[in-house]
Write an enzyme that holds these catalytic residues in place. Sequence first.
Site, PDB file in Angstrom:
ATOM      1  N   HIS A 189      55.646 132.490  93.592  1.00 22.27           N
ATOM      2  CA  HIS A 189      55.418 133.850  94.081  1.00 22.27           C
ATOM      3  C   HIS A 189      55.534 134.819  92.902  1.00 22.27           C
ATOM      4  CE1 HIS A 189      55.415 132.837  98.347  1.00 22.27           C
ATOM      5  NE2 HIS A 189      56.422 132.024  98.119  1.00 22.27           N
ATOM      6  N   ASP A 234      62.903 170.477  82.548  1.00 21.84           N
ATOM      7  CA  ASP A 234      64.049 171.388  82.508  1.00 21.84           C
ATOM      8  C   ASP A 234      63.643 172.775  82.970  1.00 21.84           C
ATOM      9  OD1 ASP A 234      66.692 172.062  82.084  1.00 21.84           O
ATOM     10  OD2 ASP A 234      66.389 172.586  79.980  1.00 21.84           O
ATOM     11  N   GLY A 279      70.801 157.280  67.264  1.00 23.87           N
ATOM     12  CA  GLY A 279      70.872 158.262  68.337  1.00 23.87           C
ATOM     13  C   GLY A 279      70.206 159.582  67.986  1.00 23.87           C
ATOM     14  N   CYS A 302      53.834 139.640  97.437  1.00 26.48           N
ATOM     15  CA  CYS A 302      52.543 139.156  96.951  1.00 26.48           C
ATOM     16  C   CYS A 302      51.658 138.613  98.066  1.00 26.48           C
ATOM     17  CB  CYS A 302      52.757 138.088  95.883  1.00 26.48           C
ATOM     18  SG  CYS A 302      54.020 136.863  96.306  1.00 26.48           S
ATOM     19  N   CYS A 303      52.240 137.966  99.060  1.00 23.85           N
ATOM     20  CA  CYS A 303      51.437 137.321 100.106  1.00 23.85           C
ATOM     21  C   CYS A 303      51.889 137.697 101.505  1.00 23.85           C
ATOM     22  CB  CYS A 303      51.473 135.808  99.949  1.00 23.85           C
ATOM     23  SG  CYS A 303      53.150 135.116  99.973  1.00 23.85           S
TER      24      CYS A 303
END
Length: 563
Positions: free
Chosen positions: A121, A395, A309, A132-133
Amino acid sequence: MSAEPLLEETLIKRSQQKRRTSPLNYKERLFVLTKSSLSYYDGRAEKKFRRGSIQLSCIRCVEVVKDVGGINPCQYKYPFQVVHESNTLYVFTPSQDSRSVWVQRIKEEIRDNREILTKFHPQFWCEGAWLCCRQEEKQAPGCEEYNLFGDASRKPLPPIPAEEDKDGRQRWPILPPEVDDEDGDATDDVVVALYDFPGSESHDLQLVQGGEYIIVERCDVNWYKARNQHGEEGYIPSNYVTEKKSGNLAQFAWYSKHVNRNKAEELLRKEDKEGAFIVRESSTQGTYTVSLYTKSVGGSCRQVEVSRGQTGQVCSLHSRLQLRKLSHPKLVQLYGVCSQQQPIYIITEFMEHGCLLDFLRRRRGSISPASLLSICLDVCEGMRHLESNSFIHRDLVSSHTVSYNFCKSLTVFSKSPSFVVQGARNCLVNDSLVVKVSDFGMARYVLDDQYTSSSGSKFPVKWSPPEVLNFCRHSSKSDVWSYGVLMWEAFTEGRMPFEQNNNREVVTLVTTGHRLSRPKLAPAAVYDIMQLCWQERPEDRPSFSQLCLMICDALESDAALAN
């Protein structure tokens, strides 16, 4: 642990026991793959912290999961499945590369297993059915043929092109052009080609360096089925593309991961352009080095280290340059960015009356409902222009906290780290009492009208819809929600939304269906528009183009402005 780990990474697993799926079903676990088992732990890889283990000999299928409906509420967006005995374990990785490594390595380890599935699947088991089915029996046979290594991966990946052309210059990907894709599907998975790929077989899709492609299928870890802008489909090598998303430096022309200092300086001197720069990996762990070329002192290069960062500041500068191209009467015009030294300054047109919030409070009791609605229309027209150019603001509120006047024609915004934490608030009023949308510090250019911010991102909680509060998922429709709150601010003449509640309480209120009450100055028709902006599902909210029409109709109707 007795066995040597082959892979080890903190991932997220979905509970296998609960019938209904919610964010509470997802747990962060340390996954460890060895030659004999796949185990997951709560924090540390020690026996007493182990929460589950699967013997590799029992695994019948490992494959990427197609999240076609975009139903995944997990913060990690790259799922794969491990089918073992009669169970299916769903694991979510933070990136495409991470998922590829895990799926490929587990496939290699189970290639000699005797009970490999013939069908599987490809989508999730969710809410009592296979997506899916639509079969409702969890043990129902798979609906798609399963090949342990996929048809496309029978041939090897092509080698990465040489890092340099014959003239010694590095081959850099061209930065993708800006695209206005108003009709793009919000679930499109977009990649950028790092190199040209001519295609070696008839079912391959040609890649052009810098071009953008939509991934149709990721069933194989090495070769993807993709579609180009002309609608042509075919297979492309996964090592020739990179994801188009914020924070992925590989998509930018100025990022060169493995270039050293001497080579960077050589390339920049050959380029001989004032302000040219290269971002590269630093020898100091956790940092990048920016090599910047200047002609002012005899063609020298400066080296600046930034932490991982802080790379958002580099991406932010790139976004600012894109935003400078935007021009509209209801957007504060961005004139330039001063970035040669800290702090970075952003120069815009001068707005005499400052932020909308202060303007409303100073004139409290003297502005008619029609004038308040005209203010809302000004903002809506500016947002419509952003929307039509595939920008998400993220924002949109009525106040602005970090500007100061520089002269009678300019406003300068400082973007030093302390201001970034505060967050700018962005509607300004000029001397003609025209309101303009300002400070795009959190704005993002997107191809598919959706952007999922990284964990730890800051956003204005009291102006945010459920999908942002729960999953950090931004789109033009999350801007519409914020715009509804701005309308509420206008018709309360500057009151703080949810003024009696802290942020944590606001999250609970909004996600359980509570909405701001009707302001006394807001006619019923105007409050109806606000409520349309606050629909639970993003797709049920109007676009800014539709909102402009609604507000124009209300302004022309005496009945609509009557309380």
